[in-house]
Design a protein around this motif. Structure first.
Motif, PDB file in Angstrom:
ATOM      1  N   SER A 126     -42.297 -69.240  55.121  1.00 20.94           N
ATOM      2  CA  SER A 126     -41.407 -68.441  54.486  1.00 20.94           C
ATOM      3  C   SER A 126     -39.795 -69.256  54.311  1.00 20.94           C
ATOM      4  O   SER A 126     -39.337 -69.256  53.235  1.00 20.94           O
ATOM      5  CB  SER A 126     -40.837 -67.484  55.432  1.00 20.94           C
ATOM      6  OG  SER A 126     -42.055 -66.535  55.610  1.00 20.94           O
ATOM      7  N   ILE A 177     -36.050 -62.619  57.238  1.00 22.30           N
ATOM      8  CA  ILE A 177     -37.448 -62.649  56.614  1.00 22.30           C
ATOM      9  C   ILE A 177     -38.105 -62.703  57.990  1.00 22.30           C
ATOM     10  O   ILE A 177     -38.029 -63.335  58.951  1.00 22.30           O
ATOM     11  CB  ILE A 177     -37.739 -63.946  56.090  1.00 22.30           C
ATOM     12  CG1 ILE A 177     -36.827 -64.254  54.635  1.00 22.30           C
ATOM     13  CG2 ILE A 177     -39.174 -64.310  55.810  1.00 22.30           C
ATOM     14  CD1 ILE A 177     -37.191 -65.426  54.044  1.00 22.30           C
ATOM     15  N   PRO A 214     -45.130 -62.035  55.303  1.00 23.97           N
ATOM     16  CA  PRO A 214     -43.790 -62.248  55.384  1.00 23.97           C
ATOM     17  C   PRO A 214     -43.223 -60.907  54.705  1.00 23.97           C
ATOM     18  O   PRO A 214     -43.660 -60.255  53.894  1.00 23.97           O
ATOM     19  CB  PRO A 214     -43.433 -63.271  54.867  1.00 23.97           C
ATOM     20  CG  PRO A 214     -44.292 -63.483  53.841  1.00 23.97           C
ATOM     21  CD  PRO A 214     -45.607 -63.172  54.483  1.00 23.97           C
ATOM     22  N   TRP A 257     -41.948 -59.305  48.321  1.00 25.68           N
ATOM     23  CA  TRP A 257     -42.042 -60.850  48.691  1.00 25.68           C
ATOM     24  C   TRP A 257     -43.450 -61.402  47.779  1.00 25.68           C
ATOM     25  O   TRP A 257     -44.227 -60.593  47.569  1.00 25.68           O
ATOM     26  CB  TRP A 257     -42.604 -61.189  50.231  1.00 25.68           C
ATOM     27  CG  TRP A 257     -42.737 -62.482  50.602  1.00 25.68           C
ATOM     28  CD1 TRP A 257     -43.656 -63.357  50.500  1.00 25.68           C
ATOM     29  CD2 TRP A 257     -41.419 -63.140  51.091  1.00 25.68           C
ATOM     30  NE1 TRP A 257     -43.447 -64.458  50.981  1.00 25.68           N
ATOM     31  CE2 TRP A 257     -42.066 -64.372  51.421  1.00 25.68           C
ATOM     32  CE3 TRP A 257     -39.968 -63.142  51.326  1.00 25.68           C
ATOM     33  CZ2 TRP A 257     -41.514 -65.597  51.984  1.00 25.68           C
ATOM     34  CZ3 TRP A 257     -39.510 -64.300  51.826  1.00 25.68           C
ATOM     35  CH2 TRP A 257     -39.961 -65.489  52.023  1.00 25.68           C
TER      36      TRP A 257
END
Length: 604
Positions: free
Chosen positions: A45, A141, A152, A172
């Motif tokens: 992420s 996140i 995520p 995402w």
């Protein structure tokens, strides 16, 4: 965009190049980036977030992995990320230290209002959410465990329909900065600002900030604050300074009132009739454009014109001018006497005749006898020219004095206030007028300041304006304050005059505040749309001038009885003096005729 990695942890601070040029690292040490170490969901992420933000104009983003790092404050005041066991303290600690980061960079509000924050964490709890309410743009996140896959999720902080901040979920992976911060286009994202005000009762101070008996604030400045809130998208809570002051500098360098709240960072904005002064600029900022330009003024009770008997004759000229005229009569009479004795001019060897000739010449009455010598005639010619000029000036001033009714308005300028001694002068303490009088070295303000502050009467700079107005009502008192406020007390009984001293009322902000350029841009728009002018007309509608008496027709001069009082008294006194002189001459005549002298000297 720069990112700083602290060794043996996954705590990151992304910084704009502008901050990097200042040479100050708020968190961490050397720049570091190693894609080979990115394996977990949080690390992946992080790579995605870096890829989105790397080439965009995002100011700042804080990234912190709460599973592997905790923040600690070093002895030099900077923050360092250290590797420890599972702990979520790092998240909340960074959010709490937003003001600390600004102080390290000698600025205010940038980390709270302007810079964007990202927290990469596996757990966002209520503590993070509570601390996040102090940040304008905050996204998180979070990796959610779904079997063997960690997915995520991107959450951002926004507002619901009940005006409460809550988390919203976005898709995402993000592809643009707008995906990471969906609400960045909405200004400050509804963050609540603390706005300092100084309020008064409706009848006392207006129209800038007024507070009614129900605690509701209104006024020109409050209306503009609503425009700022709508345009920049923020809410606000109003607070007043505990001491109720505007801002005076103390001996230890601290400030009172509204300025003190800015200096101590107890409020984000000042919304009041606060004046920009050079003394206040080192501790706070002001919006570049004022919302109102104010003048200082003064008010006093009009005197009773009939009380001044001989004032109308003597007032057209100053005391020093009358002294010079008297001195010129004595000097010219002495000169005629000296010339008369030198040239054997028998008539001008008499001192009384020389004095009489000088007075009659000044009054343009003339004399059947003139000096016989050339020197005496030359002196007489120049004195006649002086007498003609003086008579014209005096007659013109007397006519203008009667026409302007200056007996009821004896003071029009501050120079008149400084020269007079019959009236006491006062001003309210704690405001800009007092600061100006205490600091200025210019005249006539310095003379007025000495009369106010060196008189020994502390009530002359009492903080309550109502006290000064009561003294004005009693008479023989001049109160110096803002002209717009004094207009509320204008009437036929009181005279209010505007001075040339201008003072700008601006919105105040903390020193080096991130809100200053935002407020400047909105103020420019407010001026361009004409809103400021409309507010001025709303709170200051054009009023008809006070008609305390029916004005005379154009081109005529209407004399009132009190304007002629002292002239009538002067004529009456002259008649009385002539009658007394006639009685004395009659007694002397009959005394000589019938030889019954009362005083031997009169019979000779």
């Amino acid at each position: 965009m720069r990112y700083i990695h602290s060794s043996q942890s996954f705590g990151y601070l992304l910084r704009a190049e502008a901050l990097g040029q200042k040479g100050k690292n708020v968190i961490g040490s050397k720049p570091f980036y190693n894609p080979s170490r990115v394996a977990t969901c949080s690390q992946n992420s992080l790579v995605v977030a870096l890829g989105v933000l790397e080439n965009n104009s995002v100011d700042v983003a804080i990234i912190c992995d709460s599973q592997s790092a905790v923040c600690d404050e070093r002895s030099d005041g900077r923050l360092e990320v250290k590797s420890v066991t599972v702990n979520s303290f790092c998240d909340t600690h960074h959010l709490k230290q937003a003001n600390h980061y600004d102080e390290a960079l000698n600025q205010s509000g940038y980390f709270k209002f302007i810079y964007k924050w990202i927290l990469i964490t596996e757990d966002y709890n209520t503590v993070v959410q509570e601390q996040g309410t102090n940040i304008s743009h905050l996204s998180i996140i979070t990796c959610k465990h779904t079997g063997l896959i960690n997915t995520p999720y991107l959450r951002y902080l926004g507002w619901d329909n009940f005006s409460k901040r809550r988390w919203y979920v976005n898709h995402w992976p993000p592809k643009t900065v707008e995906d990471v911060f969906p609400l960045m286009k909405y200004g400050l994202n509804g963050i609540q600002l603390t706005v300092a005000v100084n309020s008064f009762i409706h009848s006392q101070w207006g129209p800038f900030v007024m507070k009614d008996e129900h605690g509701k604030y209104t006024g020109m400045a409050i209306d503009l604050l609503c425009v700022f809130a709508d345009t920049l998208n923020f809410s606000y809570v109003l607070v007043e300074p505990p001491d109720g002051g505007w801002g005076m500098r103390q001996a230890n360098g601290s400030w009172t009132g509204l300025v003190g709240q800015m200096q101590r960072k107890e409020a984000d904005v000042v919304c009041a009739a606060l004046t920009v002064t050079y003394d206040r600029l080192p501790v706070m900022d002001f919006a570049s454009l004022p919302y109102y330009t104010e003048h200082q003024g003064f008010i006093y009770k009009r005197p009773d014109p009939s009380a001044a008997l001989f004032g109308i004759i003597l007032r057209p000229l100053k005391q020093i001018v009358w002294f010079c005229v008297l001195a010129s009569i004595l000097l010219i009479a002495a000169s005629f006497w000296i010339i008369g004795n030198a040239k054997k001019d028998n008539l001008f060897t008499n001192k009384l005749w020389c004095m009489q000739y000088s007075i009659t010449t000044l009054l343009q009455q003339g004399s059947p006898q003139i000096p016989r010598s050339s020197a005496g005639r030359l002196l007489s010619s120049f004195f006649w020219l002086f007498a003609i000029s003086w008579a014209a000036i005096y007659s013109g001033n007397l006519t203008a004095f009667l026409a302007s009714s200056s007996l009821s308005t004896p003071f029009v300028y501050l120079d008149d206030v400084a020269e007079q001694t019959d009236y006491e002068v006062g001003t309210a303490s704690g405001g800009s007028p007092e600061m100006f009088l205490r600091s200025t070295t210019r005249e006539p303000y310095q003379t007025i300041a000495k009369r106010v502050f060196n008189s020994g009467d502390r009530n002359l700079y009492h903080s309550d304006v109502f006290y000064h107005l009561e003294r004005v009502k009693e008479g023989k008192y001049i109160f110096i304050d803002y002209y717009s406020f004094l207009l509320f007390n204008q009437s036929c009984e009181y005279a209010v005059h505007k001075t040339n001293l201008e003072e700008n009322f601006n919105f105040g902000l903390q020193k080096n505040s991130a809100l200053t350029p935002l407020f400047d841009n909105v103020m420019i728009s407010v001026y361009e749309t004409g809103l400021v002018d409309r507010l001025h007309l709303q709170y200051y509608p054009k009023k008809q001038p006070l008609l305390c008496a029916q004005p005379p027709p154009s081109g005529s001069l209407r004399m009132r009885l009190h304007s002629m009082t002292d002239i009538v008294v002067l004529i009456g006194g002259s008649l009385t003096l002539s009658a007394v002189t006639l009685v004395i001459e009659f007694i002397v005549y009959w005394s000589k005729k019938y030889h019954w002298c009362i005083w031997w000297s009169l019979c000779k």
